[in-house]
Design a protein around this motif. Sequence first.
Motif, mmCIF file in Angstrom:
data_model
loop_
_atom_site.group_PDB
_atom_site.id
_atom_site.type_symbol
_atom_site.label_atom_id
_atom_site.label_comp_id
_atom_site.label_asym_id
_atom_site.label_seq_id
_atom_site.Cartn_x
_atom_site.Cartn_y
_atom_site.Cartn_z
ATOM 1 N N UNK A 139 0.862 -1.153 0.048
ATOM 2 C CA UNK A 139 0.084 -0.122 -0.076
ATOM 3 C C UNK A 139 0.797 1.349 0.153
ATOM 4 N N UNK A 140 1.954 1.247 0.807
ATOM 5 C CA UNK A 140 3.043 2.572 0.857
ATOM 6 C C UNK A 140 3.683 2.477 -0.817
ATOM 7 N N UNK A 141 3.961 1.504 -1.310
ATOM 8 C CA UNK A 141 4.296 1.710 -2.666
ATOM 9 C C UNK A 141 3.345 2.176 -3.520
ATOM 10 N N UNK A 142 2.099 1.766 -3.548
ATOM 11 C CA UNK A 142 1.051 2.312 -4.235
ATOM 12 C C UNK A 142 0.549 3.566 -4.039
ATOM 13 N N UNK A 143 0.667 4.186 -2.867
ATOM 14 C CA UNK A 143 0.471 5.439 -2.429
ATOM 15 C C UNK A 143 1.493 6.272 -2.940
#
Length: 151
Positions: A139-143
């Motif tokens: 989710x961090x990478x996607x954000x």
Amino acid sequence: MSSYQCSPVRLLRCFCGCQEMTPEEVERIYYLTAQATLIDRAAVKLFKSFLKQKSCGDKSLAEQYLEVYELCGEYMKPHVNVITLDELDELVDLGLPRQLERELHEQIVTGDSDKITRCLFRIQGTLRNEIELTEEYKGYKEAIANKLKQL
């Protein structure tokens, strides 16, 4: 008239709410591997901000593993003596998995600082891999990717 012209610097909002990140910094952080993320101060700060933003009560596995990872790094610094069983307990309290606890315990009782350091490195490697597999890290990478799309 001066030949030097200041162009405005565009800053992006961090997960913590500050506006201190340039698009270049966000892009740099996005392309870091999980290993590089965990040793890059700016990337760790951003990841922690993301985790806090998503947190709702108890710490996630990613948060626990990140804390253990960082404390292992502290224990490997040159000025730190051989770690003790009390320090092992600190790691356990933060969320060190049981199997890794046993491995480190075995090394601590030997008193061999080189073996202990190698074990701490292995623990960091294992936790880095586990962090990379978490939904929080994904989710961090996607954000971050979404921030880059805003450019």
